[in-house]
Design a protein around this motif. Structure first.
Motif, PDB file in Angstrom:
ATOM      1  N   GLU A   2     -24.345  40.839 -33.764  1.00  0.00           N
ATOM      2  CA  GLU A   2     -25.228  40.890 -34.918  1.00  0.00           C
ATOM      3  C   GLU A   2     -24.537  40.352 -36.167  1.00  0.00           C
ATOM      4  O   GLU A   2     -23.314  40.392 -36.302  1.00  0.00           O
ATOM      5  N   GLN A   3     -25.378  39.910 -37.079  1.00  0.00           N
ATOM      6  CA  GLN A   3     -24.867  39.296 -38.302  1.00  0.00           C
ATOM      7  C   GLN A   3     -23.979  40.260 -39.088  1.00  0.00           C
ATOM      8  O   GLN A   3     -22.895  39.886 -39.543  1.00  0.00           O
ATOM      9  N   LYS A   4     -24.421  41.508 -39.231  1.00  0.00           N
ATOM     10  CA  LYS A   4     -23.643  42.481 -40.017  1.00  0.00           C
ATOM     11  C   LYS A   4     -22.278  42.717 -39.392  1.00  0.00           C
ATOM     12  O   LYS A   4     -21.271  42.856 -40.090  1.00  0.00           O
ATOM     13  N   GLU A   5     -22.242  42.755 -38.047  1.00  0.00           N
ATOM     14  CA  GLU A   5     -20.975  42.990 -37.362  1.00  0.00           C
ATOM     15  C   GLU A   5     -20.023  41.815 -37.561  1.00  0.00           C
ATOM     16  O   GLU A   5     -18.817  41.993 -37.772  1.00  0.00           O
ATOM     17  N   LEU A   7     -19.974  39.775 -40.107  1.00  0.00           N
ATOM     18  CA  LEU A   7     -19.493  39.826 -41.493  1.00  0.00           C
ATOM     19  C   LEU A   7     -18.400  40.867 -41.666  1.00  0.00           C
ATOM     20  O   LEU A   7     -17.427  40.650 -42.403  1.00  0.00           O
ATOM     21  N   ARG A   8     -18.543  42.013 -40.951  1.00  0.00           N
ATOM     22  CA  ARG A   8     -17.525  43.059 -41.052  1.00  0.00           C
ATOM     23  C   ARG A   8     -16.205  42.615 -40.422  1.00  0.00           C
ATOM     24  O   ARG A   8     -15.132  43.037 -40.844  1.00  0.00           O
ATOM     25  N   GLN A   9     -16.285  41.727 -39.427  1.00  0.00           N
ATOM     26  CA  GLN A   9     -15.074  41.323 -38.713  1.00  0.00           C
ATOM     27  C   GLN A   9     -14.309  40.189 -39.395  1.00  0.00           C
ATOM     28  O   GLN A   9     -13.213  39.839 -38.964  1.00  0.00           O
ATOM     29  N   ALA A  12      -9.696  40.237 -44.105  1.00  0.00           N
ATOM     30  CA  ALA A  12      -9.511  40.312 -45.553  1.00  0.00           C
ATOM     31  C   ALA A  12      -8.579  39.201 -46.014  1.00  0.00           C
ATOM     32  O   ALA A  12      -7.828  38.626 -45.226  1.00  0.00           O
ATOM     33  N   ARG A  45     -18.925  33.300 -44.529  1.00  0.00           N
ATOM     34  CA  ARG A  45     -20.002  34.284 -44.744  1.00  0.00           C
ATOM     35  C   ARG A  45     -21.355  33.580 -44.789  1.00  0.00           C
ATOM     36  O   ARG A  45     -22.342  34.059 -44.229  1.00  0.00           O
ATOM     37  N   LYS A  49     -24.612  33.901 -42.258  1.00  0.00           N
ATOM     38  CA  LYS A  49     -25.966  34.181 -42.759  1.00  0.00           C
ATOM     39  C   LYS A  49     -26.948  33.098 -42.339  1.00  0.00           C
ATOM     40  O   LYS A  49     -28.151  33.351 -42.219  1.00  0.00           O
TER      41      LYS A  49
END
Length: 473
Positions: A2-5, A7-9, A12, A45, A49
């Motif tokens: 999924e997109q949110k996952e 982005l979380r990965q 930093a 990012r 998206k």
């Protein structure tokens, strides 16, 4: 995923900066690496998206950052290898300076100079004095002035000598020069009123005579650059125009464009008048380029009658169009060589390239063929070809220069793909694509560029693997 996952990965910034390939770069240029890292992460990012379904590993991200850093750190104005055969290639910077001109420019750039200081009397001097005497000596003109290019020289001359009045010119000389600059537009900008006479292909002296009036300020002749009308034609000669100017008391101006200072008829190069020949015929103002057939830095050179040059020197545009110390230093060194025409032909790269003989070019092509064939092996078929070069820069458009080149026919890549790959090497290489061959014209190769060119071919065909170049001739 999924997109949110995804982005979380994303790692930093600090995590990426700890990658081994970025650690040293970050210590040496932390702010730049930090900025590029943030941009790369922002780009990823946005890709996620937009629908990206996979994420690169941290090492891949670090490689992308390193690549972008290398591109950002490299100057966008880069040396290239010109194998096109076009000696004065406008897109490649036209004339290559002589060693003396390069050294003079470097010295002027790196130290204080007497640019506008008279060392004898300790007072302010004239920056043009460094080249005025040489231009007078070489052209026979009474005075001289230098601005930043020939279009500027024409603009300054018209603005100072004919603003608010009329300038007569043949319709066949209302040409468009490089960069879509048109003579009528330059004339309009100067404030003079254009009076065109004759027809596109035929203009007679009587056409000029009939156009004369109380508002006439100047008789103008313009070199047609790379445009020619052939066949049923007639144009007024310089001598005829000068005689008319003398008879009616009007100055004659000629825009020569390229501006030869050296007669190369013995080398088969004809049809281009020298500056001194036009001055000798009585032309009152002659303008020409410094970085075309002269072989010097970009400049617009004005020579002519002392009283007319003085008017131009006092015009406000002169300060806006003036040249800097590096240009004057390089121009002076270039002009010094012309005191000895044989020395000029040997030392000035433009003249040296134009006067290379076919046997010498073939010998150079054969040497390059051996070198290139040795490093490429079966990766490409390497041959020789008799071809023709061009002067370029709008000069000598009807003159074909017999030349020789090396042909490359890659075994795997298409020739168009090879040409693109060569533009991405370091240094980039530009040749000519002809059907299924890449032609590398040796006329425009500079001393020492043969090995660089061979190395670039290896980079283009083997992805930068330089092992095949080691031990080559």
């Amino acid at each position: 995923m999924e997109q949110k996952e995804l982005l979380r990965q994303l790692p930093a910034v600090d995590q990426l900066l700890q990658q081994s390939r970025l650690r040293d770069l970050s210590q040496a240029d932390h702010q730049m690496i930090l900025t590029i890292t943030r941009r790369v992460l922002d780009d990823w990012r946005q890709r996620i998206k937009n629908g990206a379904t996979t994420l690169p590993a941290p090492d891949q991200l670090a490689r992308e950052i390193e690549t972008r850093y290398g591109a950002a750190s490299r100057s966008s104005l880069r040396p290239v290898i010109n194998a096109t055969g076009v000696v004065l290639h406008t897109n490649l910077g036209r004339a290559v300076l002589s060693p003396a001109a390069r050294e003079a420019a470097v010295q002027a750039a790196g130290r204080y100079t007497n640019l506008e200081f008279d060392l004898e009397n300790g007072q302010r001097g004239n920056r043009y004095s460094h080249v005025t005497g040489l231009l007078q000596e070489l052209t026979g003109a009474e005075d001289a002035l230098v601005v930043n290019n020939n279009a500027a020289a024409v603009l300054l001359a018209l603005s100072s000598l004919a603003r608010g009045r009329e300038t007569i010119i043949s319709r066949g000389q209302l040409v468009e020069i490089g960069g879509s600059f048109r003579i009528p537009e330059v004339m309009a900008q100067s404030g003079t009123r254009l009076v065109e006479v004759g027809t596109t292909n035929k203009t007679y002296l009587r056409d000029y005579e009939q156009a004369l009036g109380p508002e006439t300020a100047l008789l103008l002749k313009v070199h047609p650059s790379n445009y020619r009308i052939q066949g049923f034609t007639r144009e007024v000669t310089t001598a005829e125009l000068v005689e008319l100017g003398r008879r009616v008391g009007l100055p004659v101006m000629e825009d020569l464009g390229s501006g030869f200072l050296c007669d190369l008829e013995s080398h088969g190069i004809t049809g281009e008048p020298t500056v001194q020949a036009e001055v000798e015929q009585g032309v009152d103002v002659v303008t020409f380029s410094g970085d075309k057939l002269l072989g010097g830095p970009q400049a617009g050179i004005i020579v002519g009658r002392r009283d007319l040059v003085a008017v131009m020197a006092r015009h406000p545009l002169t300060r806006a169009l003036r040249v800097d110390k590096m240009t004057l230093a390089a121009l002076e060194a270039t002009l010094q060589a012309y005191r000895n025409p044989d020395r000029a032909r040997q030392e000035i790269p433009t003249l040296a390239a134009l006067t290379l003989t076919a046997p010498e070019l073939r010998r150079r092509a054969e040497q390059l063929q051996v070198l290139v064939a040795g490093v490429l092996g079966t990766r490409a078929r390497v041959g020789l070809i008799a071809t023709t070069s061009q002067a370029g820069g709008g000069a000598l458009p009807l003159t074909e220069l017999p030349s020789w080149g090396v042909t490359i026919q890659p075994a795997q890549l298409g020739v168009t793909e090879l040409a693109l790959a060569l533009r991405r090497t370091d240094p980039p290489v530009l040749g000519r694509v002809q059907e299924d061959l890449l032609i590398l014209d040796v006329r425009t190769l500079l001393p020492g560029e043969g090995e660089e060119l061979a190395r670039a071919l290896v980079q283009a065909l083997e992805g930068g693997d330089k092992r095949y170049f080691q031990g080559s001739p």
